[in-house]
Design a protein around this motif. Structure first.
Motif, PDB file in Angstrom:
ATOM      1  N   MET A  29      -0.152   4.021   2.833  1.00 49.48           N
ATOM      2  CA  MET A  29       0.929   4.752   2.199  1.00 49.48           C
ATOM      3  C   MET A  29       1.188   4.205   0.789  1.00 49.48           C
ATOM      4  O   MET A  29       1.321   4.973  -0.143  1.00 49.48           O
ATOM      5  CB  MET A  29       2.174   4.654   3.091  1.00 49.48           C
ATOM      6  CG  MET A  29       3.385   5.358   2.536  1.00 49.48           C
ATOM      7  SD  MET A  29       3.287   7.141   2.454  1.00 49.48           S
ATOM      8  CE  MET A  29       3.710   7.597   4.088  1.00 49.48           C
ATOM      9  N   PHE A  30       1.257   2.873   0.665  1.00 53.29           N
ATOM     10  CA  PHE A  30       1.555   2.242  -0.624  1.00 53.29           C
ATOM     11  C   PHE A  30       0.609   2.713  -1.716  1.00 53.29           C
ATOM     12  O   PHE A  30       1.023   3.068  -2.814  1.00 53.29           O
ATOM     13  CB  PHE A  30       1.493   0.716  -0.478  1.00 53.29           C
ATOM     14  CG  PHE A  30       1.556  -0.031  -1.779  1.00 53.29           C
ATOM     15  CD1 PHE A  30       2.748  -0.142  -2.465  1.00 53.29           C
ATOM     16  CD2 PHE A  30       0.419  -0.608  -2.319  1.00 53.29           C
ATOM     17  CE1 PHE A  30       2.813  -0.818  -3.668  1.00 53.29           C
ATOM     18  CE2 PHE A  30       0.470  -1.289  -3.518  1.00 53.29           C
ATOM     19  CZ  PHE A  30       1.673  -1.393  -4.192  1.00 53.29           C
ATOM     20  N   ARG A  31      -0.688   2.740  -1.408  1.00 48.14           N
ATOM     21  CA  ARG A  31      -1.679   3.088  -2.424  1.00 48.14           C
ATOM     22  C   ARG A  31      -1.485   4.499  -2.941  1.00 48.14           C
ATOM     23  O   ARG A  31      -1.670   4.768  -4.128  1.00 48.14           O
ATOM     24  CB  ARG A  31      -3.088   2.871  -1.901  1.00 48.14           C
ATOM     25  CG  ARG A  31      -3.506   3.813  -0.810  1.00 48.14           C
ATOM     26  CD  ARG A  31      -4.836   3.403  -0.217  1.00 48.14           C
ATOM     27  NE  ARG A  31      -5.431   4.517   0.477  1.00 48.14           N
ATOM     28  CZ  ARG A  31      -6.715   4.742   0.539  1.00 48.14           C
ATOM     29  NH1 ARG A  31      -7.555   3.924  -0.045  1.00 48.14           N
ATOM     30  NH2 ARG A  31      -7.180   5.767   1.195  1.00 48.14           N
ATOM     31  N   TYR A  41      -5.383  -4.051 -10.227  1.00 45.64           N
ATOM     32  CA  TYR A  41      -4.523  -2.896  -9.975  1.00 45.64           C
ATOM     33  C   TYR A  41      -5.293  -1.789  -9.250  1.00 45.64           C
ATOM     34  O   TYR A  41      -4.789  -1.179  -8.311  1.00 45.64           O
ATOM     35  CB  TYR A  41      -3.903  -2.343 -11.269  1.00 45.64           C
ATOM     36  CG  TYR A  41      -3.078  -1.126 -10.976  1.00 45.64           C
ATOM     37  CD1 TYR A  41      -1.817  -1.248 -10.423  1.00 45.64           C
ATOM     38  CD2 TYR A  41      -3.597   0.157 -11.154  1.00 45.64           C
ATOM     39  CE1 TYR A  41      -1.082  -0.123 -10.068  1.00 45.64           C
ATOM     40  CE2 TYR A  41      -2.882   1.281 -10.808  1.00 45.64           C
ATOM     41  CZ  TYR A  41      -1.621   1.132 -10.269  1.00 45.64           C
ATOM     42  OH  TYR A  41      -0.901   2.247  -9.903  1.00 45.64           O
ATOM     43  N   THR A  42      -6.526  -1.543  -9.687  1.00 45.39           N
ATOM     44  CA  THR A  42      -7.355  -0.524  -9.039  1.00 45.39           C
ATOM     45  C   THR A  42      -7.506  -0.822  -7.551  1.00 45.39           C
ATOM     46  O   THR A  42      -7.477   0.096  -6.717  1.00 45.39           O
ATOM     47  CB  THR A  42      -8.740  -0.442  -9.715  1.00 45.39           C
ATOM     48  OG1 THR A  42      -8.556  -0.114 -11.098  1.00 45.39           O
ATOM     49  CG2 THR A  42      -9.614   0.610  -9.059  1.00 45.39           C
ATOM     50  N   ALA A  43      -7.636  -2.094  -7.198  1.00 48.24           N
ATOM     51  CA  ALA A  43      -7.740  -2.483  -5.791  1.00 48.24           C
ATOM     52  C   ALA A  43      -6.483  -2.088  -5.016  1.00 48.24           C
ATOM     53  O   ALA A  43      -6.562  -1.749  -3.830  1.00 48.24           O
ATOM     54  CB  ALA A  43      -8.001  -3.983  -5.670  1.00 48.24           C
ATOM     55  N   TYR A  44      -5.309  -2.103  -5.658  1.00 49.73           N
ATOM     56  CA  TYR A  44      -4.080  -1.642  -4.997  1.00 49.73           C
ATOM     57  C   TYR A  44      -4.207  -0.159  -4.661  1.00 49.73           C
ATOM     58  O   TYR A  44      -3.883   0.266  -3.558  1.00 49.73           O
ATOM     59  CB  TYR A  44      -2.849  -1.832  -5.882  1.00 49.73           C
ATOM     60  CG  TYR A  44      -2.463  -3.246  -6.220  1.00 49.73           C
ATOM     61  CD1 TYR A  44      -2.881  -4.337  -5.470  1.00 49.73           C
ATOM     62  CD2 TYR A  44      -1.644  -3.503  -7.312  1.00 49.73           C
ATOM     63  CE1 TYR A  44      -2.505  -5.620  -5.786  1.00 49.73           C
ATOM     64  CE2 TYR A  44      -1.260  -4.789  -7.638  1.00 49.73           C
ATOM     65  CZ  TYR A  44      -1.685  -5.844  -6.882  1.00 49.73           C
ATOM     66  OH  TYR A  44      -1.312  -7.117  -7.199  1.00 49.73           O
ATOM     67  N   GLU A  45      -4.639   0.646  -5.644  1.00 51.96           N
ATOM     68  CA  GLU A  45      -4.744   2.094  -5.425  1.00 51.96           C
ATOM     69  C   GLU A  45      -5.833   2.449  -4.413  1.00 51.96           C
ATOM     70  O   GLU A  45      -5.753   3.496  -3.783  1.00 51.96           O
ATOM     71  CB  GLU A  45      -4.986   2.826  -6.746  1.00 51.96           C
ATOM     72  CG  GLU A  45      -3.750   2.932  -7.601  1.00 51.96           C
ATOM     73  CD  GLU A  45      -3.890   3.926  -8.737  1.00 51.96           C
ATOM     74  OE1 GLU A  45      -4.891   4.667  -8.817  1.00 51.96           O
ATOM     75  OE2 GLU A  45      -2.967   3.956  -9.580  1.00 51.96           O
ATOM     76  N   LEU A  46      -6.823   1.608  -4.285  1.00 49.46           N
ATOM     77  CA  LEU A  46      -7.890   1.859  -3.311  1.00 49.46           C
ATOM     78  C   LEU A  46      -7.559   1.309  -1.926  1.00 49.46           C
ATOM     79  O   LEU A  46      -8.290   1.530  -0.969  1.00 49.46           O
ATOM     80  CB  LEU A  46      -9.206   1.241  -3.804  1.00 49.46           C
ATOM     81  CG  LEU A  46      -9.806   1.867  -5.061  1.00 49.46           C
ATOM     82  CD1 LEU A  46     -11.032   1.079  -5.505  1.00 49.46           C
ATOM     83  CD2 LEU A  46     -10.148   3.332  -4.825  1.00 49.46           C
ATOM     84  N   GLY A  47      -6.461   0.574  -1.822  1.00 54.96           N
ATOM     85  CA  GLY A  47      -6.065  -0.007  -0.546  1.00 54.96           C
ATOM     86  C   GLY A  47      -6.872  -1.235  -0.160  1.00 54.96           C
ATOM     87  O   GLY A  47      -6.849  -1.656   0.989  1.00 54.96           O
ATOM     88  N   LYS A  48      -7.547  -1.834  -1.135  1.00 57.81           N
ATOM     89  CA  LYS A  48      -8.359  -3.020  -0.861  1.00 57.81           C
ATOM     90  C   LYS A  48      -7.580  -4.311  -1.061  1.00 57.81           C
ATOM     91  O   LYS A  48      -8.050  -5.375  -0.686  1.00 57.81           O
ATOM     92  CB  LYS A  48      -9.594  -3.026  -1.770  1.00 57.81           C
ATOM     93  CG  LYS A  48     -10.545  -1.906  -1.481  1.00 57.81           C
ATOM     94  CD  LYS A  48     -11.762  -1.967  -2.359  1.00 57.81           C
ATOM     95  CE  LYS A  48     -12.731  -0.842  -2.007  1.00 57.81           C
ATOM     96  NZ  LYS A  48     -13.942  -0.907  -2.816  1.00 57.81           N
TER      97      LYS A  48
END
Length: 110
Positions: free
Chosen positions: A1-3, A31-38
């Motif tokens: 959900m966060f991503r 930051y990209t890792a946050y959006e990818l859920g990694k």
């Protein structure tokens, strides 16, 4: 959900991933890792993201339909009662955004 939430907020605010990363003090790949859920942010970064987007940390985490806005550094919460249907919450949040945008446009004219 966060991503999904941070990506939606980033796009809504017309930020690139690089711009968000710079504003919160991390690298673009982080930051990209946050959006990818990694990857997930630490508490401090979560707070900074909430401040950047003008929302509560609970909203970022998908725990609350409550959106918060800040004005001159003071957090102003718009509380949506849990009894509202999802469509009603979306409509209320859209109306709040409309009022906020209308107010922002008026300030640029003054």
């Amino acid at each position: 959900m966060f991503r999904y939430i941070i990506k939606e907020l980033r796009l809504k605010n017309n930020f690139t991933q690089q711009e968000v990363a710079e504003r919160i003090g991390i690298t673009r790949p982080a930051y990209t890792a946050y959006e990818l859920g990694k990857r997930e942010p630490d508490f401090n970064t979560l707070r900074i993201l909430a401040d950047l987007f003008g929302v509560s940390t609970d909203f970022l985490l998908g725990r609350s339909p409550q959106k918060s806005y800040s004005k001159n550094g003071t957090l102003v919460a718009e509380i949506i009662d849990d009894t509202f249907a999802d469509e009603d919450v979306k409509e209320i949040l859209s109306f709040i955004d409309y009022l906020k945008n209308k107010s922002d446009k008026k300030k640029t004219i003054d």
